[in-house]
Motif scaffolding. Structure first.
Motif, PDB file in Angstrom:
ATOM      1  N   GLU A 121       1.393  -0.515   0.104  1.00 23.28           N
ATOM      2  CA  GLU A 121       0.446   0.227   0.077  1.00 23.28           C
ATOM      3  C   GLU A 121       0.688   1.130  -0.066  1.00 23.28           C
ATOM      4  N   THR A 122       1.841   1.562   0.902  1.00 21.15           N
ATOM      5  CA  THR A 122       2.907   2.339   0.770  1.00 21.15           C
ATOM      6  C   THR A 122       3.881   2.387  -0.611  1.00 21.15           C
ATOM      7  N   ALA A 123       3.826   1.344  -1.005  1.00 21.94           N
ATOM      8  CA  ALA A 123       4.654   1.795  -2.579  1.00 21.94           C
ATOM      9  C   ALA A 123       3.511   2.292  -3.879  1.00 21.94           C
ATOM     10  N   LEU A 124       2.288   1.737  -3.721  1.00 25.80           N
ATOM     11  CA  LEU A 124       1.373   1.920  -4.241  1.00 25.80           C
ATOM     12  C   LEU A 124       1.063   3.806  -3.921  1.00 25.80           C
ATOM     13  N   ARG A 125       1.058   4.211  -2.841  1.00 27.67           N
ATOM     14  CA  ARG A 125       0.769   5.722  -3.041  1.00 27.67           C
ATOM     15  C   ARG A 125       2.323   6.255  -3.411  1.00 27.67           C
ATOM     16  N   ARG A 126       3.348   5.560  -2.814  1.00 24.81           N
ATOM     17  CA  ARG A 126       4.023   6.746  -3.363  1.00 24.81           C
ATOM     18  C   ARG A 126       4.273   6.523  -4.824  1.00 24.81           C
ATOM     19  N   ARG A 127       3.974   5.721  -5.303  1.00 23.52           N
ATOM     20  CA  ARG A 127       4.029   5.736  -6.958  1.00 23.52           C
ATOM     21  C   ARG A 127       3.244   6.789  -7.658  1.00 23.52           C
ATOM     22  N   SER A 128       1.612   6.867  -6.744  1.00 20.78           N
ATOM     23  CA  SER A 128       1.161   7.511  -7.152  1.00 20.78           C
ATOM     24  C   SER A 128       1.318   8.656  -7.015  1.00 20.78           C
ATOM     25  N   ARG A 129       2.423   9.911  -5.495  1.00 18.93           N
ATOM     26  CA  ARG A 129       2.399  10.410  -5.684  1.00 18.93           C
ATOM     27  C   ARG A 129       3.858  10.945  -6.503  1.00 18.93           C
ATOM     28  N   GLN A 172      11.379   1.673  -8.469  1.00 20.57           N
ATOM     29  CA  GLN A 172      10.272   2.274  -8.747  1.00 20.57           C
ATOM     30  C   GLN A 172      11.173   3.605  -8.580  1.00 20.57           C
ATOM     31  N   ASP A 173      12.193   3.762  -7.829  1.00 20.47           N
ATOM     32  CA  ASP A 173      12.475   5.444  -8.249  1.00 20.47           C
ATOM     33  C   ASP A 173      13.530   5.754  -9.232  1.00 20.47           C
ATOM     34  N   ILE A 174      14.237   4.821  -9.671  1.00 22.10           N
ATOM     35  CA  ILE A 174      14.802   4.824 -11.260  1.00 22.10           C
ATOM     36  C   ILE A 174      14.219   4.548 -11.936  1.00 22.10           C
ATOM     37  N   LEU A 175      12.838   4.526 -12.099  1.00 16.08           N
ATOM     38  CA  LEU A 175      11.743   4.409 -13.607  1.00 16.08           C
ATOM     39  C   LEU A 175      11.464   5.724 -13.347  1.00 16.08           C
ATOM     40  N   VAL A 176      10.919   6.506 -12.245  1.00 15.36           N
ATOM     41  CA  VAL A 176      10.590   7.858 -12.252  1.00 15.36           C
ATOM     42  C   VAL A 176      11.448   8.992 -12.836  1.00 15.36           C
ATOM     43  N   LEU A 177      12.647   8.694 -11.905  1.00 15.29           N
ATOM     44  CA  LEU A 177      13.652   9.786 -12.554  1.00 15.29           C
ATOM     45  C   LEU A 177      13.957   9.834 -13.475  1.00 15.29           C
ATOM     46  N   LYS A 178      13.775   9.405 -14.477  1.00 13.92           N
ATOM     47  CA  LYS A 178      14.115   8.488 -16.327  1.00 13.92           C
ATOM     48  C   LYS A 178      13.193   9.160 -16.302  1.00 13.92           C
ATOM     49  N   GLY A 179      12.141   9.161 -16.579  1.00  9.22           N
ATOM     50  CA  GLY A 179      11.075  10.331 -16.565  1.00  9.22           C
ATOM     51  C   GLY A 179      11.362  11.987 -16.411  1.00  9.22           C
ATOM     52  N   LEU A 180      11.803  12.067 -15.344  1.00 14.17           N
ATOM     53  CA  LEU A 180      12.118  13.155 -15.738  1.00 14.17           C
ATOM     54  C   LEU A 180      13.189  13.736 -16.071  1.00 14.17           C
ATOM     55  N   SER A 181      14.402  12.471 -16.070  1.00 13.84           N
ATOM     56  CA  SER A 181      15.352  13.469 -16.789  1.00 13.84           C
ATOM     57  C   SER A 181      15.034  13.256 -18.965  1.00 13.84           C
ATOM     58  N   ALA A 182      13.633  12.785 -18.986  1.00 15.84           N
ATOM     59  CA  ALA A 182      13.546  12.710 -20.357  1.00 15.84           C
ATOM     60  C   ALA A 182      12.941  14.563 -20.994  1.00 15.84           C
ATOM     61  N   SER A 183      12.284  14.436 -19.451  1.00 20.06           N
ATOM     62  CA  SER A 183      11.429  15.870 -19.734  1.00 20.06           C
ATOM     63  C   SER A 183      12.506  17.103 -19.584  1.00 20.06           C
ATOM     64  N   ALA A 184      14.151  17.088 -18.834  1.00 14.17           N
ATOM     65  CA  ALA A 184      14.993  18.035 -18.573  1.00 14.17           C
ATOM     66  C   ALA A 184      15.502  17.964 -20.315  1.00 14.17           C
ATOM     67  N   ALA A 185      15.983  16.887 -20.529  1.00 15.37           N
ATOM     68  CA  ALA A 185      16.241  16.964 -21.773  1.00 15.37           C
ATOM     69  C   ALA A 185      15.967  17.538 -22.672  1.00 15.37           C
ATOM     70  N   ILE A 186      14.614  17.645 -22.978  1.00 17.72           N
ATOM     71  CA  ILE A 186      14.261  17.567 -24.177  1.00 17.72           C
ATOM     72  C   ILE A 186      13.735  19.599 -23.948  1.00 17.72           C
ATOM     73  N   ALA A 187      13.288  20.365 -22.231  1.00 22.38           N
ATOM     74  CA  ALA A 187      13.914  21.532 -22.166  1.00 22.38           C
ATOM     75  C   ALA A 187      15.309  21.641 -22.519  1.00 22.38           C
ATOM     76  N   MET A 188      16.007  20.966 -21.857  1.00 18.82           N
ATOM     77  CA  MET A 188      17.391  21.292 -22.454  1.00 18.82           C
ATOM     78  C   MET A 188      17.908  21.647 -23.652  1.00 18.82           C
ATOM     79  N   GLU A 189      17.115  21.384 -24.819  1.00 17.51           N
ATOM     80  CA  GLU A 189      17.565  21.203 -26.178  1.00 17.51           C
ATOM     81  C   GLU A 189      17.192  22.389 -26.321  1.00 17.51           C
ATOM     82  N   ASN A 190      15.413  22.399 -26.038  1.00 17.79           N
ATOM     83  CA  ASN A 190      14.764  23.667 -26.550  1.00 17.79           C
ATOM     84  C   ASN A 190      15.177  24.880 -25.920  1.00 17.79           C
ATOM     85  N   ALA A 191      15.967  24.388 -24.935  1.00 18.54           N
ATOM     86  CA  ALA A 191      16.626  26.049 -23.802  1.00 18.54           C
ATOM     87  C   ALA A 191      17.725  26.304 -24.912  1.00 18.54           C
TER      88      ALA A 191
END
Length: 433
Positions: free
Chosen positions: A193-201, A338-357
């Motif tokens: 339950e904690t992992a599910l709540r953490r993932r949703s958050r 699970q942390d790595i999976l979400v951090l990779k998603g965050l990294s992808a967003s940052a990469a797009i923003a950096m390219e646009n920048a």
């Protein structure tokens, strides 16, 4: 069984004595006498029958008692086996909290042996912050005779808390009242339950962070937002982000205690965790930084981290732009996949923003060069010692295009034949400057 009950045994023995009297021979009391008249002479015989019957009754009673004892012992052994082998923790305690009996499953929840557990009181294994809730359950037990199910925590031998679900009832034994409880370790359920709540958050924060990262397309701002979002997503406390330059990862700021402070670390390929990321372009996590061969001890001691997660920033072509590294999860929770999976998603967003920048930076650079070029041209134009002017031939071009559409293939011949058209073209030229 020979007799179904003691009264039946007595009834059948009495009948046997009467039958014995009636079966005495006539010589014992004479033909004309009643058996009762000769009872004194038959007394020894009657006494023998009674003694024999009593001995038989005692023997049969003894046999029955032995069978009952054996059956009771078997039942108690069976119940004890069920008690000991139950996967659910079972405990018997007094109302003052002293434990009377527990099974191995209950002791295992506390990380103790049965002997150690029986030395404790209920309040020794219950955190103080559950005192009010416990009083409510005790009142309910006194009123209804049972309590629960409800969830709380026990204190493990090593100090951490174990989530449990309890239910029980009030019982009486040898004139004393006890609480009989069943206790289930729900650690796995709580973890899921904690992992599910953490993932949703985490997904919620990731969505918000993606928007924040793209709000201001400046690389320093993007890197700040990236690290702060990564810390929030994972529950870490500190972190940093570096940019790749000449095959070196360069870090100039560190986020700690809610503030950015200057730092100056450079990691070439193969040096430290960032150097590993340069070579492998994969995320790297360590939950034992003190003994990790890729962690530089001097840097770990200076920054004071005990675990880390380092994630590369890759553009759409797979080229490495930089990386971000976060430290020190709350309560030393291990970084996980699970942390790595979400951090990779965050990294992808940052990469797009950096390219646009960088696209915007390039556009701004070109516009700046263009403005400088125009300024230089204007300076040459205005300061030239020779007469210069700027003319607009757009109307002339439009007139020539119209002639072309009329399938006039030789403009020179046309103008020789129509000199007025040549004068018209000359009148269309406008001097701008």
């Amino acid at each position: 069984m020979l007799f179904q009950s003691v009264p039946e045994m007595q009834r059948r023995l009495s009948a046997g004595v009467a039958a014995g009297l009636l079966c005495l021979p006539e010589s014992t009391y004479g033909a004309s006498a009643s058996p009762l008249d000769t009872l004194p002479r038959a007394a020894p015989f009657i006494l023998l029958v009674i003694i024999t019957a009593a001995m038989i009754a005692l023997w049969l009673g003894y046999r029955q008692l032995q069978r009952m004892k054996t059956s009771l012992a078997n039942t108690e052994a069976y119940n004890r086996m069920l008690f000991n082998q139950s996967a659910i923790g079972l405990a018997l305690c007094r109302f003052d909290g002293s434990l009377v009996d527990v099974n191995p499953a209950f002791a295992a929840i506390l990380g103790r042996t049965i002997e150690e557990t029986l030395q404790l009181k209920y309040w020794d294994i219950t955190p103080e912050d559950y005192a009010e809730q416990e009083q409510i359950q005790l009142q309910w037990l006194q009123t209804t005779g049972h309590y629960g199910p409800y969830e709380k925590e026990y204190i493990h031998r090593d100090g951490h808390r174990v989530p449990v679900r309890l239910s029980g009832q009030k019982i009486e034994r040898d004139g004393q009242q006890f609480i009989w409880s069943s206790v289930e370790d729900i650690s796995d359920k709580v973890r899921r339950e904690t992992a599910l709540r953490r993932r949703s958050r985490q997904l919620e924060i990731l969505s918000q962070a993606t928007q924040r990262i793209n709000q201001r397309l400046e690389i320093p701002t993007i890197m700040h937002t990236l690290v702060e979002a990564a810390i929030e997503i994972t529950g870490a406390s500190d972190g940093t982000a570096g940019l790749l330059c000449d095959d070196q990862m360069i870090f100039t700021e560190y986020y700690t205690n809610g503030h950015w402070v200057p730092m100056d670390f450079v990691f070439p390929a193969g040096y430290g965790v960032p150097g590993w990321v340069i070579e492998n372009r994969q995320p790297y996590l360590s939950n034992d930084a003190a003994n990790d061969p890729h962690v530089i001890p001097e840097i770990r001691e200076k920054l004071g981290f005990y675990n880390l997660a380092d994630t590369p920033i890759l553009n759409r072509s797979g080229e490495l732009l930089g990386c971000f590294e976060i430290h020190n999860t709350q309560d030393r929770r291990p970084f996980d996949e699970q942390d790595i999976l979400v951090l990779k998603g965050l990294s992808a967003s940052a990469a797009i923003a950096m390219e646009n920048a960088r696209i915007l930076e390039e556009r701004d650079r070109v516009e700046q060069e263009l403005r400088q070029s125009e300024s230089k041209f204007r300076s040459l134009f205005e300061d030239s010692p020779v007469a210069l002017w700027e003319e607009d031939f757009s109307a002339v071009k439009a007139f020539l295009d119209e002639l072309k559409n009329q399938e006039i293939s030789d403009p020179r011949a046309y103008f020789l034949q129509h000199p007025e058209a040549l004068k018209k073209c000359a009148s269309m030229i406008r001097v701008l400057d």
